[in-house]
Design a protein around this motif. Sequence first.
Motif, PDB file in Angstrom:
ATOM      1  N   ALA A  45       0.842  -1.202   0.000  1.00 34.69           N
ATOM      2  CA  ALA A  45       0.000   0.000   0.000  1.00 34.69           C
ATOM      3  C   ALA A  45       0.877   1.252   0.000  1.00 34.69           C
ATOM      4  CB  ALA A  45      -0.917   0.008   1.206  1.00 34.69           C
ATOM      5  N   ILE A  46       0.428   2.259  -0.706  1.00 29.26           N
ATOM      6  CA  ILE A  46       1.119   3.548  -0.721  1.00 29.26           C
ATOM      7  C   ILE A  46       0.525   4.377   0.408  1.00 29.26           C
ATOM      8  CG2 ILE A  46       1.543   5.646  -2.031  1.00 29.26           C
ATOM      9  CD1 ILE A  46       1.350   3.875  -4.569  1.00 29.26           C
ATOM     10  N   ILE A  47       1.391   4.797   1.341  1.00 34.24           N
ATOM     11  CA  ILE A  47       0.928   5.562   2.494  1.00 34.24           C
ATOM     12  C   ILE A  47       1.803   6.790   2.669  1.00 34.24           C
ATOM     13  CG2 ILE A  47      -0.022   3.558   3.692  1.00 34.24           C
ATOM     14  CD1 ILE A  47       2.553   3.491   5.395  1.00 34.24           C
ATOM     15  N   THR A  48       1.291   7.774   3.409  1.00 31.74           N
ATOM     16  CA  THR A  48       2.094   8.945   3.734  1.00 31.74           C
ATOM     17  C   THR A  48       3.107   8.550   4.806  1.00 31.74           C
ATOM     18  OG1 THR A  48       0.516   9.641   5.415  1.00 31.74           O
ATOM     19  CG2 THR A  48       0.218  10.529   3.190  1.00 31.74           C
ATOM     20  N   MET A  49       4.181   9.292   4.907  1.00 25.46           N
ATOM     21  CA  MET A  49       5.258   8.936   5.812  1.00 25.46           C
ATOM     22  C   MET A  49       5.269   9.757   7.106  1.00 25.46           C
ATOM     23  SD  MET A  49       6.606   6.365   4.425  1.00 25.46           S
ATOM     24  CE  MET A  49       8.037   6.181   5.468  1.00 25.46           C
ATOM     25  N   GLU A  50       4.193  10.523   7.375  1.00 20.85           N
ATOM     26  CA  GLU A  50       4.196  11.287   8.618  1.00 20.85           C
ATOM     27  C   GLU A  50       4.120  10.327   9.798  1.00 20.85           C
ATOM     28  OE1 GLU A  50      -0.194  10.648   8.432  1.00 20.85           O
ATOM     29  OE2 GLU A  50       1.354  10.893   6.959  1.00 20.85           O
ATOM     30  N   TYR A  51       4.811  10.686  10.862  1.00 25.93           N
ATOM     31  CA  TYR A  51       4.841   9.847  12.058  1.00 25.93           C
ATOM     32  C   TYR A  51       3.749  10.323  12.999  1.00 25.93           C
ATOM     33  CZ  TYR A  51       6.586   7.180  15.980  1.00 25.93           C
ATOM     34  OH  TYR A  51       6.714   6.283  17.008  1.00 25.93           O
ATOM     35  N   LEU A  52       2.917   9.423  13.453  1.00 27.30           N
ATOM     36  CA  LEU A  52       1.850   9.750  14.393  1.00 27.30           C
ATOM     37  C   LEU A  52       2.071   8.918  15.655  1.00 27.30           C
ATOM     38  CD1 LEU A  52      -0.817  11.195  15.019  1.00 27.30           C
ATOM     39  CD2 LEU A  52      -1.993   9.324  13.886  1.00 27.30           C
ATOM     40  N   ALA A  53       2.421   9.592  16.742  1.00 29.42           N
ATOM     41  CA  ALA A  53       2.647   8.891  18.010  1.00 29.42           C
ATOM     42  C   ALA A  53       1.373   8.167  18.418  1.00 29.42           C
ATOM     43  CB  ALA A  53       3.063   9.882  19.090  1.00 29.42           C
ATOM     44  N   GLY A  54       1.520   6.944  18.881  1.00 23.93           N
ATOM     45  CA  GLY A  54       0.378   6.172  19.332  1.00 23.93           C
ATOM     46  C   GLY A  54      -0.308   5.364  18.244  1.00 23.93           C
ATOM     47  N   ARG A  55       0.236   5.417  17.013  1.00 23.43           N
ATOM     48  CA  ARG A  55      -0.363   4.645  15.912  1.00 23.43           C
ATOM     49  C   ARG A  55       0.473   3.396  15.656  1.00 23.43           C
ATOM     50  NH1 ARG A  55      -1.277   7.599  10.377  1.00 23.43           N
ATOM     51  NH2 ARG A  55       0.990   7.607  10.343  1.00 23.43           N
ATOM     52  N   LEU A  56      -0.223   2.287  15.429  1.00 20.54           N
ATOM     53  CA  LEU A  56       0.420   1.034  15.078  1.00 20.54           C
ATOM     54  C   LEU A  56      -0.113   0.617  13.710  1.00 20.54           C
ATOM     55  CD1 LEU A  56       2.376  -1.112  16.177  1.00 20.54           C
ATOM     56  CD2 LEU A  56       0.388  -2.337  17.063  1.00 20.54           C
ATOM     57  N   ASN A  57       0.790   0.292  12.811  1.00 17.51           N
ATOM     58  CA  ASN A  57       0.433  -0.101  11.453  1.00 17.51           C
ATOM     59  C   ASN A  57       0.607  -1.601  11.283  1.00 17.51           C
ATOM     60  OD1 ASN A  57       0.253   2.680  10.149  1.00 17.51           O
ATOM     61  ND2 ASN A  57       2.296   2.730  11.044  1.00 17.51           N
ATOM     62  N   PHE A  58      -0.341  -2.209  10.617  1.00 10.64           N
ATOM     63  CA  PHE A  58      -0.266  -3.626  10.286  1.00 10.64           C
ATOM     64  C   PHE A  58      -0.328  -3.795   8.783  1.00 10.64           C
ATOM     65  CE2 PHE A  58      -2.813  -4.645  14.367  1.00 10.64           C
ATOM     66  CZ  PHE A  58      -1.660  -4.711  15.126  1.00 10.64           C
ATOM     67  N   SER A  68       4.482  -5.305  11.159  1.00 12.56           N
ATOM     68  CA  SER A  68       3.906  -4.346  12.094  1.00 12.56           C
ATOM     69  C   SER A  68       4.966  -3.307  12.444  1.00 12.56           C
ATOM     70  CB  SER A  68       3.433  -5.079  13.351  1.00 12.56           C
ATOM     71  OG  SER A  68       2.892  -4.174  14.271  1.00 12.56           O
ATOM     72  N   TRP A  69       4.554  -2.022  12.473  1.00 16.16           N
ATOM     73  CA  TRP A  69       5.496  -0.957  12.808  1.00 16.16           C
ATOM     74  C   TRP A  69       4.760   0.224  13.415  1.00 16.16           C
ATOM     75  CZ3 TRP A  69       3.584  -1.954   8.068  1.00 16.16           C
ATOM     76  CH2 TRP A  69       3.117  -0.905   7.289  1.00 16.16           C
ATOM     77  N   LYS A  70       5.518   1.019  14.177  1.00 21.35           N
ATOM     78  CA  LYS A  70       4.978   2.215  14.849  1.00 21.35           C
ATOM     79  C   LYS A  70       4.844   3.369  13.864  1.00 21.35           C
ATOM     80  CE  LYS A  70       7.199   1.267  19.275  1.00 21.35           C
ATOM     81  NZ  LYS A  70       8.084   1.842  20.292  1.00 21.35           N
ATOM     82  N   GLY A  71       3.961   4.278  14.229  1.00 25.03           N
ATOM     83  CA  GLY A  71       3.869   5.545  13.525  1.00 25.03           C
ATOM     84  C   GLY A  71       2.816   5.646  12.528  1.00 25.03           C
TER      85      GLY A  71
END
Length: 71
Positions: A45-58, A68-71
């Motif tokens: 998937a193409i996603i933006t690269m901004e970091y958002l504290a408290g977000r977990l990506n799957f 799985s990664w943070k941000g």
Amino acid sequence: MAPIPTPPAEPQDSPDRYVGLAAEAAERQAREHGWSTVRSLPPGAIITMEYLAGRLNFEIREGVVTRSWKG
């Protein structure tokens, strides 16, 4: 001058613990461990690269968390 906002603390949780779990179970557990946002994405998937504290990506493939990664 306004103070610089302090981002919320992230959960003390390893993203690696979710790899191999079913997507629904992984999302439920992530929220129980304090992640405010859980984002499920298809492979590549193409996603933006901004970091958002408290977000977990799957990254989900065939209903299972493969990455799985943070941000």
